[in-house]
Design a protein around this motif. Structure first.
Motif, short mmCIF file in Angstrom:
data_model
loop_
_atom_site.label_atom_id
_atom_site.label_comp_id
_atom_site.label_asym_id
_atom_site.label_seq_id
_atom_site.Cartn_x
_atom_site.Cartn_y
_atom_site.Cartn_z
N ASP A 109 -11.20 7.23 -5.47
CA ASP A 109 -10.06 7.13 -6.40
C ASP A 109 -8.93 6.29 -5.79
O ASP A 109 -8.31 5.48 -6.49
CB ASP A 109 -9.53 8.52 -6.73
N ALA A 110 -8.69 6.47 -4.50
CA ALA A 110 -7.63 5.70 -3.85
C ALA A 110 -7.98 4.22 -3.79
O ALA A 110 -7.10 3.35 -3.89
CB ALA A 110 -7.38 6.25 -2.44
N THR A 111 -9.26 3.91 -3.63
CA THR A 111 -9.69 2.51 -3.63
C THR A 111 -9.49 1.89 -5.00
O THR A 111 -9.02 0.75 -5.13
CB THR A 111 -11.17 2.41 -3.21
N ARG A 112 -9.85 2.62 -6.04
CA ARG A 112 -9.60 2.12 -7.40
C ARG A 112 -8.11 1.83 -7.60
O ARG A 112 -7.73 0.79 -8.16
CB ARG A 112 -10.06 3.15 -8.44
N ALA B 64 -5.85 1.16 -5.36
CA ALA B 64 -5.43 0.02 -4.55
C ALA B 64 -5.77 -1.29 -5.24
O ALA B 64 -4.97 -2.24 -5.25
CB ALA B 64 -6.08 0.08 -3.17
N PHE B 65 -6.96 -1.37 -5.84
CA PHE B 65 -7.33 -2.57 -6.58
C PHE B 65 -6.42 -2.75 -7.80
O PHE B 65 -5.97 -3.86 -8.09
CB PHE B 65 -8.79 -2.49 -7.03
N ALA B 66 -6.16 -1.66 -8.50
CA ALA B 66 -5.28 -1.74 -9.67
C ALA B 66 -3.87 -2.18 -9.30
O ALA B 66 -3.18 -2.81 -10.11
CB ALA B 66 -5.24 -0.38 -10.37
N ASP B 67 -3.46 -1.89 -8.07
CA ASP B 67 -2.14 -2.29 -7.59
C ASP B 67 -2.11 -3.70 -7.00
O ASP B 67 -1.08 -4.15 -6.49
CB ASP B 67 -1.65 -1.30 -6.54
N GLY B 68 -3.27 -4.40 -7.04
CA GLY B 68 -3.27 -5.80 -6.63
C GLY B 68 -3.90 -6.10 -5.29
O GLY B 68 -3.83 -7.25 -4.83
N ALA B 69 -4.50 -5.14 -4.64
CA ALA B 69 -5.13 -5.41 -3.35
C ALA B 69 -6.38 -6.27 -3.54
O ALA B 69 -7.09 -6.14 -4.54
CB ALA B 69 -5.50 -4.11 -2.65
N ASP B 70 -6.63 -7.15 -2.58
CA ASP B 70 -7.83 -7.98 -2.60
C ASP B 70 -8.92 -7.44 -1.69
O ASP B 70 -10.10 -7.74 -1.90
CB ASP B 70 -7.49 -9.40 -2.13
N ILE B 71 -8.52 -6.68 -0.68
CA ILE B 71 -9.49 -6.11 0.25
C ILE B 71 -8.94 -4.77 0.73
O ILE B 71 -7.76 -4.65 1.06
CB ILE B 71 -9.78 -7.08 1.42
N VAL B 72 -9.80 -3.75 0.73
CA VAL B 72 -9.35 -2.37 0.95
C VAL B 72 -10.28 -1.67 1.94
O VAL B 72 -11.50 -1.87 1.91
CB VAL B 72 -9.33 -1.57 -0.38
N GLY B 73 -9.70 -0.86 2.81
CA GLY B 73 -10.49 -0.04 3.72
C GLY B 73 -9.91 1.34 3.85
O GLY B 73 -8.72 1.56 3.60
N THR B 74 -10.74 2.29 4.22
CA THR B 74 -10.29 3.67 4.44
C THR B 74 -10.44 4.03 5.91
O THR B 74 -11.08 3.32 6.69
CB THR B 74 -11.14 4.66 3.62
N ARG B 75 -9.86 5.14 6.28
CA ARG B 75 -10.13 5.70 7.60
C ARG B 75 -11.57 6.22 7.62
O ARG B 75 -12.08 6.73 6.62
CB ARG B 75 -9.15 6.83 7.92
#
Length: 294
Positions: A98-101, A103-114
């Motif tokens: 859900d947090a990745t979704r 982040a993409f909706a907020d404009g991120a191009d590349i996302v990672g988690t702990r």
């Protein structure tokens, strides 16, 4: 209420025994619009064992082409804008998805988690402290997370526009323990203007098998780290980084911390020297040197 951003998940694996449970776990995380791509990077006959599912696409490389090749293939085959790479031994969480979704909706191009470790109740050996967790693909809990390939999400359209792919001279191929195809990809994306987001407050879990909690594996992984640093032309900074990483622990005495830092950084240096010598040999001999053993 924010709409659910559709995502394609990708599992790239050359381990048939890990593929089946990974597929089952990941399918449980999919929303109605999500999809799952599995890239099988081995000539073993595994396709019949993967259950049919309308959201699932299975791609089989003609032989072991390596992790970076498989990641590139998944990006080429992805019909959606957003793609999340997960290793076959990573357990996703709903909060991370859900947090990745978001982040993409907020404009991120590349996302990672702990990425956290699950040792399955196994005792942690003397040769492993927080400072060596990165050799297991796990973030040091005392440090901020960074974007690693175990759970790496990318805006595929943005990557195509920027002309960034995974470097196929890096990463695992066969039984080698090569690495850095993921962090090099992230580095190139950011250098070309991509916006990155690290989700420090959510985590996925990396299940660690017993054979990786042994000194020979950790030493060999450090050795291949050195080889990978040379391959991406970052040997000097890579050695310094590894020395700092290996000493960065709060769960060991000063003697243990320093001893392990010397041992593992020495392994990194040995790998770097080996890779550098082989590169020089290839230059001297030309095409004939390609037959030199890895």
């Amino acid at each position: 209420m924010r709409t659910c951003t559709p995502i394609t998940f990708a599992i790239c694996s050359n381990r048939p025994s890990q593929i089946y449970p990974a597929v089952e776990r990941t399918l449980e995380m999919l929303s109605e619009q999500d999809r799952l791509i599995v890239v099988v990077d081995t000539d073993a006959p595994v396709l019949d064992g993967i259950p049919a599912h309308p959201a699932l696409t299975v791609l089989h490389n003609d032989f072991n082409r390596g992790l970076a090749y498989s990641r590139n293939r998944a990006m080429k085959e992805c019909a959606m804008r957003y793609l999340v790479f997960i290793d076959d031994d990573i357990v996703l969480t709903r909060s991370a998805v859900d947090a990745t979704r978001d982040a993409f909706a907020d404009g991120a191009d590349i996302v990672g988690t702990r990425i956290s470790a699950d040792f399955n109740g196994q005792g942690v050996p003397w040769c492993l402290t927080d400072g060596q967790l990165h050799y297991l693909g796990v973030h040091n809990p005392t440090m901020p997370a960074s974007i690693w390939g175990g759970c790496l999400a990318v805006d595929v359209e943005r990557a195509r526009i920027l002309g960034v792919q995974f470097d196929e001279s890096l990463g695992r191929v066969g039984t080698s323990l090569g690495s850095a195809e993921d962090t090099t990809f992230v580095r190139h994306m950011v250098h070309k203007g991509a916006h990155s987001a690290v989700l420090h407050d959510v985590a996925v879990t990396h299940t660690i098998p017993a054979e990786r909690l042994q000194f020979p594996y950790l030493f060999r992984r450090a050795y291949w780290q050195g080889r990978s640093e040379v391959r991406r032309n970052d040997a000097k900074q890579g050695l310094l980084k590894e020395w700092k990483r290996n000493r960065n622990t709060r769960n060991a005495s000063a003697l243990r911390r320093t001893t392990l830092a010397v041992i593992y950084t020495g392994a990194v240096a040995a790998g770097a020297v080996r890779e550098d010598l082989q590169a020089r040999l290839r230059q001297l001999r030309g095409p004939q040197a390609r037959s030199v053993m890895n």
